[in-house]
Design a protein around this motif. Structure first.
Motif, short mmCIF file in Angstrom:
data_model
loop_
_atom_site.label_atom_id
_atom_site.label_comp_id
_atom_site.label_asym_id
_atom_site.label_seq_id
_atom_site.Cartn_x
_atom_site.Cartn_y
_atom_site.Cartn_z
N GLY A 25 0.99 -1.06 0.18
CA GLY A 25 0.15 -0.03 -0.02
C GLY A 25 0.97 1.54 0.10
O GLY A 25 0.46 2.23 -0.53
N PHE A 26 1.95 1.15 0.98
CA PHE A 26 2.89 2.35 0.83
C PHE A 26 3.54 2.61 -0.48
O PHE A 26 3.42 3.81 -1.20
CB PHE A 26 3.83 2.30 2.02
CG PHE A 26 4.82 3.22 1.93
CD1 PHE A 26 4.57 4.66 2.44
CD2 PHE A 26 6.02 3.07 1.68
CE1 PHE A 26 5.59 5.35 2.66
CE2 PHE A 26 7.18 3.97 1.74
CZ PHE A 26 6.79 5.32 2.03
N ALA A 28 2.36 1.55 -3.62
CA ALA A 28 1.35 2.10 -4.49
C ALA A 28 1.01 3.61 -4.22
O ALA A 28 0.83 4.19 -5.12
CB ALA A 28 0.05 1.10 -4.20
N PHE A 29 0.88 3.93 -2.99
CA PHE A 29 0.45 5.44 -2.47
C PHE A 29 1.84 6.20 -3.27
O PHE A 29 1.54 7.30 -4.02
CB PHE A 29 0.38 5.30 -1.02
CG PHE A 29 0.11 6.78 -0.78
CD1 PHE A 29 -1.14 7.20 -1.05
CD2 PHE A 29 0.95 7.64 0.13
CE1 PHE A 29 -1.65 8.49 -0.57
CE2 PHE A 29 0.52 8.85 0.60
CZ PHE A 29 -0.59 9.44 0.09
N ILE A 30 2.97 5.82 -2.94
CA ILE A 30 4.13 6.61 -3.49
C ILE A 30 4.13 6.53 -4.90
O ILE A 30 4.46 7.45 -5.71
CB ILE A 30 5.68 6.25 -2.87
CG1 ILE A 30 5.44 6.39 -1.55
CG2 ILE A 30 6.64 6.80 -3.27
CD1 ILE A 30 5.45 7.67 -0.68
N THR A 31 3.69 5.38 -5.58
CA THR A 31 3.86 5.43 -6.92
C THR A 31 2.75 6.33 -7.76
O THR A 31 2.88 6.86 -8.52
CB THR A 31 3.63 3.81 -7.21
OG1 THR A 31 4.71 2.97 -6.83
CG2 THR A 31 3.73 3.62 -8.87
N VAL A 32 1.51 6.41 -7.15
CA VAL A 32 0.50 6.81 -7.64
C VAL A 32 0.60 8.40 -7.52
O VAL A 32 0.52 9.06 -8.31
CB VAL A 32 -0.70 6.40 -6.74
CG1 VAL A 32 -1.98 7.57 -7.16
CG2 VAL A 32 -1.31 5.18 -7.09
N LEU A 33 1.28 8.94 -6.48
CA LEU A 33 1.65 10.31 -6.36
C LEU A 33 2.68 10.75 -7.10
O LEU A 33 2.67 11.75 -7.59
CB LEU A 33 1.71 10.42 -4.81
CG LEU A 33 0.57 10.61 -4.00
CD1 LEU A 33 1.37 10.81 -2.55
CD2 LEU A 33 -0.22 11.47 -4.25
N LEU A 94 5.21 14.83 0.32
CA LEU A 94 4.33 13.86 0.36
C LEU A 94 2.82 14.69 0.20
O LEU A 94 2.16 14.34 -0.55
CB LEU A 94 4.27 12.95 1.53
CG LEU A 94 3.62 11.64 1.49
CD1 LEU A 94 3.88 10.86 0.23
CD2 LEU A 94 3.39 10.76 2.81
N LEU A 98 0.30 15.05 -2.87
CA LEU A 98 -0.94 14.59 -2.78
C LEU A 98 -2.01 15.76 -3.08
O LEU A 98 -3.11 15.45 -3.74
CB LEU A 98 -1.22 14.11 -1.16
CG LEU A 98 -2.69 13.57 -0.84
CD1 LEU A 98 -2.97 12.38 -1.78
CD2 LEU A 98 -2.98 13.23 0.68
#
Length: 144
Positions: A25-26, A28-33, A94, A98
């Motif tokens: 999840g982390f 994916a979050f970093i990648t999406v951002l 971050l 976002l």
């Protein structure tokens, strides 16, 4: 004895699976951002891309290790300040990524009808973050 070993194996499996889920999840979050590609693009440092990726991975591993152990680092206050600065930069990047991905500020400014005051809003957020962090560290955290 066998029940105890099965209990330990179950805890290891659950812990490992949970860690994989949170880690995924982390990432994916970093990648999406798109923090790292955006940082590379803004700084025009394509040749440092591997170093950016390695620093994120190593930082996550060291952070995980320090979180789950009772290890205490006795380092000078100046290094704690540098460490805190790096943490602040990461959290700021971050949050900025976002808000950029979600287009929060333009939508907020348009809804409130204060499109021309974006600079004041950003300065208020930055100064509020700085004052809040200083208040927390100077009042609630005893570092010496």
């Amino acid at each position: 004895m066998t029940l105890n070993i099965l209990h330990i194996i179950a805890e290891i499996a659950i812990g490992f699976g949970s860690g994989l889920m949170v880690g995924t999840g982390f990432v994916a979050f970093i990648t999406v951002l798109g923090i790292i590609p955006r940082l590379v693009q803004l700084s025009k440092s394509n040749h440092w891309l591997k170093n950016y990726q390695a620093s994120v991975i190593i930082g996550a591993m060291i952070g995980t290790y320090l979180t789950f152990t009772d290890m205490v680092l006795h380092i000078p206050v100046i290094f704690l300040g540098i460490w805190g600065l790096l943490h602040g930069i990461f959290v700021g990047m971050l949050a900025a990524a976002l808000t950029e991905v979600l287009n929060v500020f333009p939508l907020l400014m348009k809804r409130l009808g204060i499109d021309k005051e974006l600079l004041w809003l950003l300065m208020a957020i930055v100064i509020g973050k700085i004052v809040g962090s200083l208040f927390q560290w100077l009042i609630f955290v005893d570092i010496i």
